[in-house]
Design an enzyme around this catalytic site. Sequence first.
Site, PDB file in Angstrom:
ATOM      1  N   ASP A   1       0.349   5.545  -1.004  1.00  0.00           N
ATOM      2  CA  ASP A   1      -0.753   6.449  -1.348  1.00  0.00           C
ATOM      3  C   ASP A   1      -0.129   7.397  -2.498  1.00  0.00           C
ATOM      4  O   ASP A   1      -0.747   8.678  -2.561  1.00  0.00           O
ATOM      5  CB  ASP A   1      -1.237   6.905  -0.318  1.00  0.00           C
ATOM      6  CG  ASP A   1      -2.528   6.120   0.358  1.00  0.00           C
ATOM      7  OD1 ASP A   1      -3.299   6.053  -0.577  1.00  0.00           O
ATOM      8  OD2 ASP A   1      -2.409   5.986   1.402  1.00  0.00           O
TER       9      ASP A   1
ATOM     10  N   HIS B   1     -13.142   2.212   3.807  1.00  0.00           N
ATOM     11  CA  HIS B   1     -12.060   2.842   4.075  1.00  0.00           C
ATOM     12  C   HIS B   1     -12.303   3.459   5.511  1.00  0.00           C
ATOM     13  O   HIS B   1     -13.017   2.458   6.355  1.00  0.00           O
ATOM     14  CB  HIS B   1     -11.761   4.124   3.448  1.00  0.00           C
ATOM     15  CG  HIS B   1     -10.530   5.023   3.756  1.00  0.00           C
ATOM     16  ND1 HIS B   1     -10.382   6.162   4.183  1.00  0.00           N
ATOM     17  CD2 HIS B   1      -9.246   4.492   3.775  1.00  0.00           C
ATOM     18  CE1 HIS B   1      -9.502   6.556   4.388  1.00  0.00           C
ATOM     19  NE2 HIS B   1      -8.508   5.706   4.288  1.00  0.00           N
TER      20      HIS B   1
ATOM     21  N   ASP C   1       2.259   2.278   3.783  1.00  0.00           N
ATOM     22  CA  ASP C   1       1.117   3.178   3.717  1.00  0.00           C
ATOM     23  C   ASP C   1       2.047   4.727   3.634  1.00  0.00           C
ATOM     24  O   ASP C   1       1.490   5.787   4.183  1.00  0.00           O
ATOM     25  CB  ASP C   1       0.456   3.132   5.038  1.00  0.00           C
ATOM     26  CG  ASP C   1      -0.923   4.029   4.948  1.00  0.00           C
ATOM     27  OD1 ASP C   1      -1.055   4.463   3.806  1.00  0.00           O
ATOM     28  OD2 ASP C   1      -1.565   4.363   6.081  1.00  0.00           O
TER      29      ASP C   1
ATOM     30  N   HIS D   1      -8.726  -1.908   7.306  1.00  0.00           N
ATOM     31  CA  HIS D   1      -9.714  -0.826   7.730  1.00  0.00           C
ATOM     32  C   HIS D   1     -11.090  -1.225   8.152  1.00  0.00           C
ATOM     33  O   HIS D   1     -11.696  -0.406   8.761  1.00  0.00           O
ATOM     34  CB  HIS D   1      -9.821   0.170   6.357  1.00  0.00           C
ATOM     35  CG  HIS D   1      -9.166   1.339   6.323  1.00  0.00           C
ATOM     36  ND1 HIS D   1      -8.911   2.391   6.965  1.00  0.00           N
ATOM     37  CD2 HIS D   1      -7.859   1.465   5.287  1.00  0.00           C
ATOM     38  CE1 HIS D   1      -8.057   3.355   6.560  1.00  0.00           C
ATOM     39  NE2 HIS D   1      -7.173   2.544   5.564  1.00  0.00           N
TER      40      HIS D   1
ATOM     41  N   HIS E   1       0.703  -1.177  -0.149  1.00  0.00           N
ATOM     42  CA  HIS E   1      -0.043   0.029  -0.101  1.00  0.00           C
ATOM     43  C   HIS E   1       0.814   1.315  -0.034  1.00  0.00           C
ATOM     44  O   HIS E   1       1.672   1.458   1.073  1.00  0.00           O
ATOM     45  CB  HIS E   1      -1.060  -0.011   1.168  1.00  0.00           C
ATOM     46  CG  HIS E   1      -1.967   0.932   1.164  1.00  0.00           C
ATOM     47  ND1 HIS E   1      -3.249   0.778   0.538  1.00  0.00           N
ATOM     48  CD2 HIS E   1      -1.952   2.448   1.493  1.00  0.00           C
ATOM     49  CE1 HIS E   1      -4.022   1.709   0.568  1.00  0.00           C
ATOM     50  NE2 HIS E   1      -3.416   2.755   1.118  1.00  0.00           N
TER      51      HIS E   1
ATOM     52  N   GLU F   1      -8.883   1.293  -2.458  1.00  0.00           N
ATOM     53  CA  GLU F   1      -9.163   1.623  -0.922  1.00  0.00           C
ATOM     54  C   GLU F   1     -10.211   2.205  -0.587  1.00  0.00           C
ATOM     55  O   GLU F   1     -10.580   3.166  -0.504  1.00  0.00           O
ATOM     56  CB  GLU F   1      -8.153   2.406  -0.543  1.00  0.00           C
ATOM     57  CG  GLU F   1      -7.897   2.396   1.167  1.00  0.00           C
ATOM     58  CD  GLU F   1      -6.779   3.055   1.688  1.00  0.00           C
ATOM     59  OE1 GLU F   1      -6.356   2.784   2.882  1.00  0.00           O
ATOM     60  OE2 GLU F   1      -6.383   4.110   0.993  1.00  0.00           O
TER      61      GLU F   1
ATOM     62  N   HIS G   1      -2.354  -3.183   4.866  1.00  0.00           N
ATOM     63  CA  HIS G   1      -1.506  -2.371   5.603  1.00  0.00           C
ATOM     64  C   HIS G   1      -2.276  -2.419   7.089  1.00  0.00           C
ATOM     65  O   HIS G   1      -2.927  -1.284   7.422  1.00  0.00           O
ATOM     66  CB  HIS G   1      -1.283  -0.897   5.118  1.00  0.00           C
ATOM     67  CG  HIS G   1      -2.662   0.045   4.828  1.00  0.00           C
ATOM     68  ND1 HIS G   1      -3.597  -0.533   4.154  1.00  0.00           N
ATOM     69  CD2 HIS G   1      -3.181   1.077   5.105  1.00  0.00           C
ATOM     70  CE1 HIS G   1      -4.403   0.285   3.906  1.00  0.00           C
ATOM     71  NE2 HIS G   1      -4.247   1.287   4.375  1.00  0.00           N
TER      72      HIS G   1
END
Length: 407
Positions: free
Chosen positions: A35, A165, A335, A206, A33, A138, A227
């Site tokens: 971003d 999420h 992350d 999540h 993961h 995500e 993650h």
Amino acid sequence: MTPGPAPGPRSEAGPHLEAARELLAAHPVVDGHNDLPWALREQVRYDLDRLDLAADQSDRLHTDLPRLRAGGVGAQFWSVYVPGKLTGDHAVSATLEQIDVVRAFVARFGDDLQLAFSAEDMEAARAQGRIASLMGAEGGHSIDNSLATLRALHQLGVRYMTLTHNNSLAWADSATDEPRADGLSRFGEEVVREMNRLGMLVDLSHVAASTMRDALRVTEAPVIFSHSSARAVCDHPRNIPDDVLALLPDNGGVAMVTFVPKFVLNEAATWNEAADANMTAHGLSPLEMGEEGRKVQRDFERDNPRPVPDASTVADHLDHMREVAGIDHLGIGGDFDGTPFTPAQLEDVAGYPHLVAELLGRKWSEADLAKLTWGNAVRVLREAQAVARGIQARRGPSIATLEQLDG
């Protein structure tokens, strides 16, 4: 993102760093993961001419090509995340824009990056000296309650979807929101079944523990946690309870430890609650990573020094997760560029050798580390592909709707 954390607790990783780099040259990291796509949207509105990923971007990002190489990364799941405040068609279109920028930067930097849609693609990219680039959506809000949209994302290359999420959905409960579906609703179960049919990995980071358990009951394929860390080590709802970790051997899934300080260190979680409240008091989302958000975070940290974990803190989670789930069910999902704070030694994507060095110091074997960094993640995707072929021989695409199944 702050410029860099204050020094954390001393780690014994130093003597093993060269050995760690050698190991990663042979068994590179598959990170679950990152971003970067959303950071590119926030910082330059996807204009790659304004932010050169081939150059050092450490003043504004956790990720660039030189640091990916320095960190021994061999494959990256790029998160095509959109925030929960985007719903309906807005969430779908923003997800498509995220997919578009991943394809754009992979095409621009084709000497270093290569799109990957399968385990075989991952191995081929590695053989050619490129970083395999996969995509993960995500949050199930990205499909707007539509299995056809789920299929379209798969056709565009998305190979996992995190069921939620931070916000609960009508069909799946999040770890950080009030429940709406008591885990997975009937439609949520159908989403899992359709993901199995497609060969798209079901990602349980999540989600609420009830959602984790429901998904593991329904799925025919191995799952991932892209993650997440161990709840027994840091009691945060985003982490994985031991009873769920213990289900992974029968499922075949992989839990990818994350580096986010509030998910790995209890003291950091307490500090982060105050930092988030400060962001909210300034009219900003705690996830705001733009210039204004970074300044507010820096100012707060200056006046309120934060507890800083390091590679040894993350290794504590991995030691526990190995004890409960076994070495065949562990991976890494940092992350990066999705958190304003990072641990010492793991400040950015160049930091993975510090974690491997820490584990070498704890007598993890090369064979075990090869599974952690590369082998387990490739295996889980390969097994999901095999399950999908079997399901596709038995049934076609689902056309069920939320209204039909949940009323």
